[in-house]
Design a protein around this motif. Sequence first.
Motif, PDB file in Angstrom:
ATOM      1  N   GLY A 253      -0.569  13.089  -9.152  1.00 26.84           N
ATOM      2  CA  GLY A 253      -0.264  14.293  -8.761  1.00 26.84           C
ATOM      3  C   GLY A 253      -1.450  14.632  -7.474  1.00 26.84           C
ATOM      4  O   GLY A 253      -1.640  15.774  -7.327  1.00 26.84           O
ATOM      5  N   VAL A 254      -1.658  13.648  -6.806  1.00 26.11           N
ATOM      6  CA  VAL A 254      -2.631  13.739  -5.824  1.00 26.11           C
ATOM      7  C   VAL A 254      -1.867  14.094  -4.507  1.00 26.11           C
ATOM      8  O   VAL A 254      -0.925  13.815  -4.368  1.00 26.11           O
ATOM      9  N   GLU A 255      -2.597  14.945  -3.592  1.00 27.04           N
ATOM     10  CA  GLU A 255      -1.985  15.348  -2.527  1.00 27.04           C
ATOM     11  C   GLU A 255      -2.413  14.522  -1.378  1.00 27.04           C
ATOM     12  O   GLU A 255      -1.675  14.286  -0.137  1.00 27.04           O
ATOM     13  N   GLY A 256      -3.385  13.843  -1.490  1.00 20.70           N
ATOM     14  CA  GLY A 256      -3.986  13.160  -0.018  1.00 20.70           C
ATOM     15  C   GLY A 256      -4.420  11.685  -0.822  1.00 20.70           C
ATOM     16  O   GLY A 256      -4.935  11.350  -1.909  1.00 20.70           O
ATOM     17  N   ILE A 257      -4.438  10.658   0.064  1.00 26.52           N
ATOM     18  CA  ILE A 257      -4.909   9.311  -0.218  1.00 26.52           C
ATOM     19  C   ILE A 257      -5.575   8.689   0.905  1.00 26.52           C
ATOM     20  O   ILE A 257      -4.873   8.731   2.168  1.00 26.52           O
TER      21      ILE A 257
ATOM     22  N   ALA B  19       0.751  -1.244  -0.075  1.00 29.38           N
ATOM     23  CA  ALA B  19       0.138   0.040  -0.018  1.00 29.38           C
ATOM     24  C   ALA B  19       0.992   1.280  -0.106  1.00 29.38           C
ATOM     25  O   ALA B  19       0.572   2.234  -0.668  1.00 29.38           O
ATOM     26  N   LYS B  20       1.865   1.184   0.835  1.00 33.41           N
ATOM     27  CA  LYS B  20       2.938   2.407   0.710  1.00 33.41           C
ATOM     28  C   LYS B  20       3.470   2.648  -0.557  1.00 33.41           C
ATOM     29  O   LYS B  20       3.419   3.746  -0.936  1.00 33.41           O
ATOM     30  N   ARG B  21       4.033   1.566  -1.158  1.00 34.94           N
ATOM     31  CA  ARG B  21       4.469   1.675  -2.338  1.00 34.94           C
ATOM     32  C   ARG B  21       3.566   2.331  -3.586  1.00 34.94           C
ATOM     33  O   ARG B  21       3.864   2.978  -4.352  1.00 34.94           O
ATOM     34  N   GLN B  22       2.225   1.587  -3.427  1.00 37.15           N
ATOM     35  CA  GLN B  22       1.480   1.901  -4.672  1.00 37.15           C
ATOM     36  C   GLN B  22       0.884   3.410  -4.462  1.00 37.15           C
ATOM     37  O   GLN B  22       0.685   4.261  -5.298  1.00 37.15           O
ATOM     38  N   ALA B  23       0.844   3.865  -3.048  1.00 38.07           N
ATOM     39  CA  ALA B  23       0.550   5.181  -2.652  1.00 38.07           C
ATOM     40  C   ALA B  23       1.198   6.090  -3.317  1.00 38.07           C
ATOM     41  O   ALA B  23       1.029   7.338  -3.896  1.00 38.07           O
ATOM     42  N   ILE B  24       2.745   5.961  -3.016  1.00 36.48           N
ATOM     43  CA  ILE B  24       3.948   6.916  -3.565  1.00 36.48           C
ATOM     44  C   ILE B  24       3.492   7.062  -5.147  1.00 36.48           C
ATOM     45  O   ILE B  24       3.688   8.002  -5.710  1.00 36.48           O
ATOM     46  N   LYS B  25       3.394   5.858  -5.710  1.00 36.38           N
ATOM     47  CA  LYS B  25       3.392   5.992  -7.268  1.00 36.38           C
ATOM     48  C   LYS B  25       2.167   6.660  -7.536  1.00 36.38           C
ATOM     49  O   LYS B  25       2.285   7.583  -8.514  1.00 36.38           O
ATOM     50  N   MET B  26       0.869   6.723  -6.833  1.00 36.09           N
ATOM     51  CA  MET B  26      -0.220   7.139  -7.252  1.00 36.09           C
ATOM     52  C   MET B  26       0.081   8.733  -6.888  1.00 36.09           C
ATOM     53  O   MET B  26      -0.463   9.524  -7.868  1.00 36.09           O
TER      54      MET B  26
ATOM     55  N   GLN C 191     -18.248  -4.070   4.498  1.00 38.62           N
ATOM     56  CA  GLN C 191     -17.714  -5.054   3.772  1.00 38.62           C
ATOM     57  C   GLN C 191     -18.664  -5.635   2.992  1.00 38.62           C
ATOM     58  O   GLN C 191     -19.670  -6.135   3.306  1.00 38.62           O
ATOM     59  N   THR C 192     -18.431  -5.976   1.537  1.00 40.26           N
ATOM     60  CA  THR C 192     -19.186  -6.582   0.467  1.00 40.26           C
ATOM     61  C   THR C 192     -18.641  -7.733  -0.167  1.00 40.26           C
ATOM     62  O   THR C 192     -19.375  -8.593  -0.493  1.00 40.26           O
ATOM     63  N   VAL C 193     -17.252  -7.843  -0.076  1.00 35.11           N
ATOM     64  CA  VAL C 193     -16.827  -8.873  -0.586  1.00 35.11           C
ATOM     65  C   VAL C 193     -15.784  -9.766   0.436  1.00 35.11           C
ATOM     66  O   VAL C 193     -15.039  -8.849   0.974  1.00 35.11           O
ATOM     67  N   PHE C 194     -16.019 -10.759   0.888  1.00 35.33           N
ATOM     68  CA  PHE C 194     -15.613 -11.456   2.076  1.00 35.33           C
ATOM     69  C   PHE C 194     -14.263 -12.358   1.718  1.00 35.33           C
ATOM     70  O   PHE C 194     -14.131 -13.498   2.248  1.00 35.33           O
ATOM     71  N   HIS C 195     -13.408 -11.457   1.055  1.00 37.75           N
ATOM     72  CA  HIS C 195     -11.927 -11.711   0.822  1.00 37.75           C
ATOM     73  C   HIS C 195     -11.374 -10.480   1.201  1.00 37.75           C
ATOM     74  O   HIS C 195     -11.391  -9.699   0.424  1.00 37.75           O
ATOM     75  N   TYR C 196     -10.402 -10.685   2.226  1.00 45.31           N
ATOM     76  CA  TYR C 196      -9.624  -9.514   2.835  1.00 45.31           C
ATOM     77  C   TYR C 196      -9.090  -8.823   1.539  1.00 45.31           C
ATOM     78  O   TYR C 196      -8.421  -9.289   0.557  1.00 45.31           O
ATOM     79  N   HIS C 197      -9.360  -7.199   1.552  1.00 47.97           N
ATOM     80  CA  HIS C 197      -8.716  -6.545   0.697  1.00 47.97           C
ATOM     81  C   HIS C 197      -8.540  -5.040   1.327  1.00 47.97           C
ATOM     82  O   HIS C 197      -9.290  -4.830   2.160  1.00 47.97           O
ATOM     83  N   MET C 198      -7.469  -4.482   0.869  1.00 45.30           N
ATOM     84  CA  MET C 198      -7.493  -2.907   1.227  1.00 45.30           C
ATOM     85  C   MET C 198      -7.534  -1.816   0.097  1.00 45.30           C
ATOM     86  O   MET C 198      -7.320  -2.287  -0.868  1.00 45.30           O
ATOM     87  N   HIS C 199      -8.417  -0.804   0.332  1.00 49.40           N
ATOM     88  CA  HIS C 199      -8.662   0.087  -0.601  1.00 49.40           C
ATOM     89  C   HIS C 199      -7.640   1.090  -0.599  1.00 49.40           C
ATOM     90  O   HIS C 199      -7.206   1.600   0.542  1.00 49.40           O
ATOM     91  N   ILE C 200      -6.814   1.638  -1.781  1.00 45.25           N
ATOM     92  CA  ILE C 200      -6.334   2.860  -1.534  1.00 45.25           C
ATOM     93  C   ILE C 200      -7.188   3.902  -2.518  1.00 45.25           C
ATOM     94  O   ILE C 200      -7.371   3.611  -3.724  1.00 45.25           O
ATOM     95  N   VAL C 201      -7.544   5.016  -2.027  1.00 45.11           N
ATOM     96  CA  VAL C 201      -8.232   5.901  -2.770  1.00 45.11           C
ATOM     97  C   VAL C 201      -7.888   7.302  -2.688  1.00 45.11           C
ATOM     98  O   VAL C 201      -7.542   7.985  -1.868  1.00 45.11           O
ATOM     99  N   PRO C 202      -7.216   7.685  -3.806  1.00 50.93           N
ATOM    100  CA  PRO C 202      -6.756   8.870  -4.194  1.00 50.93           C
ATOM    101  C   PRO C 202      -7.694   9.916  -4.029  1.00 50.93           C
ATOM    102  O   PRO C 202      -9.019   9.946  -4.303  1.00 50.93           O
ATOM    103  N   ARG C 203      -7.406  11.000  -3.401  1.00 49.08           N
ATOM    104  CA  ARG C 203      -8.366  12.323  -2.924  1.00 49.08           C
ATOM    105  C   ARG C 203      -8.027  13.484  -3.840  1.00 49.08           C
ATOM    106  O   ARG C 203      -6.873  13.744  -4.084  1.00 49.08           O
ATOM    107  N   TYR C 204      -9.194  14.021  -4.558  1.00 51.54           N
ATOM    108  CA  TYR C 204      -8.918  15.085  -5.261  1.00 51.54           C
ATOM    109  C   TYR C 204      -9.751  16.099  -4.724  1.00 51.54           C
ATOM    110  O   TYR C 204     -11.001  16.015  -4.169  1.00 51.54           O
TER     111      TYR C 204
END
Length: 136
Positions: free
Chosen positions: A79-83, A67-74, A95-108
């Motif tokens: 060019g997003v300031e927040g994630i 998540a850290k690496r992907q967030a830096i790439k985003m 939770q709607t899909v019952f297989h663990y997952h982490m969301h990374i959401v860029p903010r604009y």
Amino acid sequence: MKDSNCIFCKIANGEIPSATLFEDEMVRVILDISPASKGHALILPKDHYANLYEIDEEVAKHVIVTAKRQAIKMKEALGVEGINIVQNNGEIAGQTVFHYHMHIVPRYEGDKVNIKWEPGELSEKDKEELVKKLSL
Ligand code: 5GP
Ligand code: ZN
């Protein structure tokens, strides 16, 4: 372990194609099919864990480092300031899909993402009770 009835097991292991941003032996990072914002991605372990309570600790460590690496790439590429990092456990938590997952959401500026709550108050009684009950 995989779960043959689980759609995220199939996506994570390449049985169902996905827009993949990263893959290694433990995880796959994909674009969310119904994004909250442009670039919204999900990190899926390749093994099946329903939620945070079940996930293997080594896999959990790898997920947060990914998540850290992907967030830096985003941040660099979009060019997003927040994630926001979001990880839902249980239906009541969204939770709607019952297989663990982490969301990374860029903010604009002006986006429609809503991850807010009304701040409450921590009473002395709750504080005492919760420190007793929740200390690890
Ligand atoms: P949850 O609500 O369980 O935390 O998040 C599930 C997420 O998975 C949602 O954001 C939803 O859009 C996404 N999703 C559900 N099915 C699929 C799919 O088949 N492919 C992709 N890429 N995302 C999916
Ligand atoms: Zn699964």
